[in-house]
Design a protein around this motif. Structure first.
Motif, PDB file in Angstrom:
ATOM      1  N   LEU A  72       0.685  -1.057   0.101  1.00 34.64           N
ATOM      2  CA  LEU A  72      -0.116  -0.022   0.032  1.00 34.64           C
ATOM      3  C   LEU A  72       0.817   1.462   0.107  1.00 34.64           C
ATOM      4  CD1 LEU A  72      -2.592  -0.934   2.546  1.00 34.64           C
ATOM      5  CD2 LEU A  72      -3.128  -0.657   0.213  1.00 34.64           C
ATOM      6  N   LYS A  73       1.952   1.175   0.991  1.00 39.26           N
ATOM      7  CA  LYS A  73       2.934   2.621   0.966  1.00 39.26           C
ATOM      8  C   LYS A  73       3.609   2.680  -0.117  1.00 39.26           C
ATOM      9  CE  LYS A  73       3.589   1.903   6.078  1.00 39.26           C
ATOM     10  NZ  LYS A  73       4.595   1.502   6.971  1.00 39.26           N
ATOM     11  N   SER A  74       3.711   1.548  -1.174  1.00 39.52           N
ATOM     12  CA  SER A  74       4.632   1.787  -2.434  1.00 39.52           C
ATOM     13  C   SER A  74       3.968   2.003  -3.361  1.00 39.52           C
ATOM     14  CB  SER A  74       5.422   0.550  -2.457  1.00 39.52           C
ATOM     15  OG  SER A  74       6.191   0.131  -1.514  1.00 39.52           O
ATOM     16  N   ASN A  75       2.526   1.821  -3.657  1.00 36.01           N
ATOM     17  CA  ASN A  75       1.659   1.741  -4.842  1.00 36.01           C
ATOM     18  C   ASN A  75       0.692   2.647  -4.657  1.00 36.01           C
ATOM     19  OD1 ASN A  75       3.344  -0.280  -6.575  1.00 36.01           O
ATOM     20  ND2 ASN A  75       3.136  -1.507  -4.690  1.00 36.01           N
ATOM     21  N   HIS A  76       0.308   2.950  -3.436  1.00 42.17           N
ATOM     22  CA  HIS A  76      -1.010   3.856  -3.460  1.00 42.17           C
ATOM     23  C   HIS A  76      -0.866   4.977  -2.645  1.00 42.17           C
ATOM     24  CE1 HIS A  76      -3.064   0.548  -5.391  1.00 42.17           C
ATOM     25  NE2 HIS A  76      -2.533  -0.137  -4.360  1.00 42.17           N
ATOM     26  N   PHE A  77      -2.164   5.886  -2.669  1.00 39.42           N
ATOM     27  CA  PHE A  77      -1.854   7.224  -1.893  1.00 39.42           C
ATOM     28  C   PHE A  77      -2.659   7.218  -0.692  1.00 39.42           C
ATOM     29  CE2 PHE A  77      -3.465  11.536  -1.502  1.00 39.42           C
ATOM     30  CZ  PHE A  77      -2.193  12.195  -1.457  1.00 39.42           C
ATOM     31  N   TYR A  78      -2.075   7.807   0.256  1.00 38.70           N
ATOM     32  CA  TYR A  78      -2.562   7.651   1.593  1.00 38.70           C
ATOM     33  C   TYR A  78      -2.937   8.857   2.321  1.00 38.70           C
ATOM     34  CZ  TYR A  78      -3.349   6.600   6.792  1.00 38.70           C
ATOM     35  OH  TYR A  78      -4.073   6.611   7.936  1.00 38.70           O
ATOM     36  N   SER A  79      -4.504   9.112   2.673  1.00 38.30           N
ATOM     37  CA  SER A  79      -4.890  10.433   3.457  1.00 38.30           C
ATOM     38  C   SER A  79      -4.863  10.236   5.047  1.00 38.30           C
ATOM     39  CB  SER A  79      -6.244  10.799   2.917  1.00 38.30           C
ATOM     40  OG  SER A  79      -6.582  11.851   3.616  1.00 38.30           O
ATOM     41  N   ASP A  80      -3.929  10.964   5.679  1.00 39.02           N
ATOM     42  CA  ASP A  80      -4.087  10.989   6.984  1.00 39.02           C
ATOM     43  C   ASP A  80      -5.304  11.439   7.783  1.00 39.02           C
ATOM     44  OD1 ASP A  80      -2.458   9.879   9.453  1.00 39.02           O
ATOM     45  OD2 ASP A  80      -2.413  11.835   9.891  1.00 39.02           O
ATOM     46  N   LYS A  81      -5.900  12.556   7.075  1.00 41.20           N
ATOM     47  CA  LYS A  81      -6.985  13.015   7.631  1.00 41.20           C
ATOM     48  C   LYS A  81      -8.022  12.039   7.719  1.00 41.20           C
ATOM     49  CE  LYS A  81      -6.737  17.910   6.821  1.00 41.20           C
ATOM     50  NZ  LYS A  81      -7.267  19.100   6.009  1.00 41.20           N
ATOM     51  N   LEU A  82      -8.385  11.228   6.504  1.00 43.08           N
ATOM     52  CA  LEU A  82      -9.563  10.241   6.519  1.00 43.08           C
ATOM     53  C   LEU A  82      -9.138   8.850   6.787  1.00 43.08           C
ATOM     54  CD1 LEU A  82     -11.150  11.751   3.026  1.00 43.08           C
ATOM     55  CD2 LEU A  82     -11.901  12.107   5.449  1.00 43.08           C
ATOM     56  N   LYS A  83      -7.755   8.630   7.124  1.00 47.09           N
ATOM     57  CA  LYS A  83      -7.276   7.255   7.520  1.00 47.09           C
ATOM     58  C   LYS A  83      -7.585   6.368   6.634  1.00 47.09           C
ATOM     59  CE  LYS A  83      -6.238   8.787  11.639  1.00 47.09           C
ATOM     60  NZ  LYS A  83      -4.796   9.271  11.674  1.00 47.09           N
ATOM     61  N   ALA A  84      -7.252   6.710   5.048  1.00 47.69           N
ATOM     62  CA  ALA A  84      -7.617   6.012   3.924  1.00 47.69           C
ATOM     63  C   ALA A  84      -6.729   5.898   2.721  1.00 47.69           C
ATOM     64  CB  ALA A  84      -9.213   6.420   3.401  1.00 47.69           C
ATOM     65  N   TRP A  85      -6.840   4.616   2.190  1.00 44.81           N
ATOM     66  CA  TRP A  85      -5.774   4.503   1.024  1.00 44.81           C
ATOM     67  C   TRP A  85      -6.528   4.614  -0.410  1.00 44.81           C
ATOM     68  CZ3 TRP A  85      -0.736   3.956   1.489  1.00 44.81           C
ATOM     69  CH2 TRP A  85      -0.194   3.617   2.661  1.00 44.81           C
ATOM     70  N   TYR A  86      -5.873   5.376  -1.241  1.00 43.64           N
ATOM     71  CA  TYR A  86      -6.650   5.617  -2.474  1.00 43.64           C
ATOM     72  C   TYR A  86      -5.874   4.913  -3.927  1.00 43.64           C
ATOM     73  CZ  TYR A  86      -9.133   9.080   0.351  1.00 43.64           C
ATOM     74  OH  TYR A  86      -9.644   9.564   1.438  1.00 43.64           O
ATOM     75  N   LEU A  87      -6.859   4.805  -4.779  1.00 46.82           N
ATOM     76  CA  LEU A  87      -5.955   4.051  -5.930  1.00 46.82           C
ATOM     77  C   LEU A  87      -5.159   4.899  -6.719  1.00 46.82           C
ATOM     78  CD1 LEU A  87      -6.048   1.625  -7.983  1.00 46.82           C
ATOM     79  CD2 LEU A  87      -7.851   2.861  -9.306  1.00 46.82           C
ATOM     80  N   ASN A  88      -5.437   6.301  -6.478  1.00 47.70           N
ATOM     81  CA  ASN A  88      -4.316   7.280  -7.082  1.00 47.70           C
ATOM     82  C   ASN A  88      -4.935   8.703  -6.486  1.00 47.70           C
ATOM     83  OD1 ASN A  88      -6.482   8.144  -9.008  1.00 47.70           O
ATOM     84  ND2 ASN A  88      -5.742   6.222 -10.204  1.00 47.70           N
ATOM     85  N   GLU A  89      -3.959   9.802  -6.881  1.00 48.59           N
ATOM     86  CA  GLU A  89      -4.557  10.959  -6.378  1.00 48.59           C
ATOM     87  C   GLU A  89      -5.757  11.426  -7.013  1.00 48.59           C
ATOM     88  OE1 GLU A  89      -1.503  14.119  -6.024  1.00 48.59           O
ATOM     89  OE2 GLU A  89       0.058  12.272  -5.850  1.00 48.59           O
ATOM     90  N   GLU A  90      -6.123  11.177  -8.159  1.00 51.48           N
ATOM     91  CA  GLU A  90      -7.372  11.540  -8.898  1.00 51.48           C
ATOM     92  C   GLU A  90      -8.542  11.146  -8.186  1.00 51.48           C
ATOM     93  OE1 GLU A  90      -9.529  11.111 -13.146  1.00 51.48           O
ATOM     94  OE2 GLU A  90      -7.412  10.425 -13.113  1.00 51.48           O
ATOM     95  N   VAL A  91      -8.350   9.846  -7.867  1.00 48.91           N
ATOM     96  CA  VAL A  91      -9.494   9.179  -6.958  1.00 48.91           C
ATOM     97  C   VAL A  91      -9.672  10.072  -5.637  1.00 48.91           C
ATOM     98  CG1 VAL A  91     -10.463   7.260  -5.711  1.00 48.91           C
ATOM     99  CG2 VAL A  91      -9.350   6.987  -7.965  1.00 48.91           C
ATOM    100  N   PHE A  92      -8.485  10.169  -5.042  1.00 47.98           N
ATOM    101  CA  PHE A  92      -8.493  10.868  -3.713  1.00 47.98           C
ATOM    102  C   PHE A  92      -9.128  12.220  -3.921  1.00 47.98           C
ATOM    103  CE2 PHE A  92      -6.064  14.010  -1.301  1.00 47.98           C
ATOM    104  CZ  PHE A  92      -6.489  13.949  -0.233  1.00 47.98           C
ATOM    105  N   SER A  93      -9.053  13.203  -4.811  1.00 47.18           N
ATOM    106  CA  SER A  93      -9.811  14.405  -5.059  1.00 47.18           C
ATOM    107  C   SER A  93     -11.242  14.239  -5.291  1.00 47.18           C
ATOM    108  CB  SER A  93      -8.864  14.999  -6.356  1.00 47.18           C
ATOM    109  OG  SER A  93      -7.693  15.165  -6.161  1.00 47.18           O
ATOM    110  N   GLU A  94     -11.445  13.191  -5.928  1.00 49.59           N
ATOM    111  CA  GLU A  94     -12.931  13.089  -6.079  1.00 49.59           C
ATOM    112  C   GLU A  94     -13.818  12.609  -4.979  1.00 49.59           C
ATOM    113  OE1 GLU A  94     -13.841  10.669  -9.462  1.00 49.59           O
ATOM    114  OE2 GLU A  94     -12.516  11.700 -10.788  1.00 49.59           O
TER     115      GLU A  94
END
Length: 367
Positions: free
Chosen positions: A260-282
């Protein structure tokens, strides 16, 4: 005032007090207990209840008077006085050993058997003191003349070769052997079967069970192909799903956290992993909107904190509902919330459905 009264003795009905009083006086009364009767005949029958059969006088209550006389408990008869009673008592047969008297000779004969020793066939009182001279076998409930006869008898009883306990029959011995000394796995017998099981049979600390051998243990506990740990058959799939499955890329990894750390984007605020930054923004925009307090507009960053805020500040439920767009990201596996793995999510219908969808998708790949 109208007068209405029944006569309790003859059931006649009266509406005049004087007539009723005159009528009551006309009934004959018992001079001992003052009870009234409808006729002299019934009074004479009643008087027999007050008559003493010994002194032929009348008393009330008769029970108190009878205490003055003597009663024989053996034949249930009354006697005028103590002297007459003692003379009568001599007529009852007496036991020569304990001096007790009995109603009939047949009763005495039955009683004498309680004084008879089953070993030496003599009579004693008390028999319990005499029986201490003999030996008793608790296994077969038999008496023996002395210790010598008892010792010769006791060796006839089967003995357990492991704990040396004696038994009344071979059937009882077999039941003891099977229940106390037989290993339920290898069906052999041991003095301490629990020690044998601990030392010779494999134990699973997870399910807290012993197994016959390693082959049986391995069969019941397949190895996880990602971390090599063993689990019960029913728990291997949930383990792989919870510990090795990445819903973001729908694949399995030995070191899920590292992947997860090597391949995906993590948000500390929401405590969640995302497929990529585009998904994170939406997702972040839609999800943050859901985590706003409907009363005061305060922005929270987790459902848990939103519930606490609404309860503490407004004393009201938060009214949180998952939106279709947010659920769409979760079901597709584009977002991986840490709360998805928590037990609390099982009580959230929408989140439980997300877990079910992801588990079904992962199970197809596991198989």
């Amino acid at each position: 005032m109208d007068f209405k009264q029944f006569c309790k003795i003859c059931d006649r009905y009266f509406t005049d007090l004087d007539q009723y009083s005159e009528h009551i006086q006309s009934h004959p009364k018992c001079k001992y207990c003052k009870e009234g009767f409808s006729s002299e005949k019934k009074l004479r029958i009643h008087l027999k209840n007050h008559e003493c059969s010994l002194c032929h006088s009348y008393f009330h209550p008769i029970s108190e008077h009878m205490i003055q006389h003597s009663f024989c408990n053996l034949c249930k008869k009354w006697f005028l006085d103590e002297e007459e009673y003692n003379e009568h008592l001599l007529e009852h047969p007496q036991c020569e050993y304990c001096k007790n008297r009995f109603n009939l000779e047949t009763d005495l004969q039955l009683h004498r058997k309680t004084h008879k020793c089953p070993v030496c066939h003599s009579y004693f009182h008390p028999i319990s003191e005499h029986m201490k001279q003999h030996s008793y076998c608790n296994l077969c409930a038999k008496w023996f003349f002395g210790e010598k006869e008892y010792d010769e008898h006791i060796i006839e009883h089967p003995q357990c070769e492991y704990c040396k306990t004696l038994f009344s029959t071979h059937i009882h011995l077999r039941n003891h052997m099977d229940s106390t000394h037989k290993c339920r796995f290898c069906h052999r017998y041991f003095k301490d079967v629990r020690l044998h099981i601990r030392e010779e049979h494999p134990y699973c600390p997870t399910c807290k069970k012993y197994f016959s051998n390693m082959d049986q243990y391995v069969e019941k506990h397949p190895k996880c192909k990602y971390c090599s740990e063993r689990f019960e058959v029913d728990y291997i799939k949930p383990h792989i799903f919870n510990s090795h499955y990445c819903p973001l890329c729908n694949d399995f990894f030995c070191q899920l956290d590292q992947h997860l750390k090597s391949n995906h984007f993590y948000s500390d605020k929401l405590k969640a992993w995302y497929l990529n930054e585009e998904v994170f923004s939406e997702f972040e925009k839609d999800y943050f909107e859901l985590l706003k307090c409907n009363v005061c507009g305060t922005q929270l960053y987790s459902l848990k904190n939103l519930k606490k805020h609404c309860q503490k500040k407004h004393n009201a439920p938060c009214g949180f509902k998952w939106s279709p767009s947010v659920l769409g990201h979760l079901i597709k596996g584009h977002v991986y919330l840490k709360s998805q793995q928590g037990m609390s999510s099982l009580f959230d219908t929408d989140m439980r459905n997300v877990r079910i969808c992801l588990y079904i998708k992962a199970s197809k790949k596991i198989e």
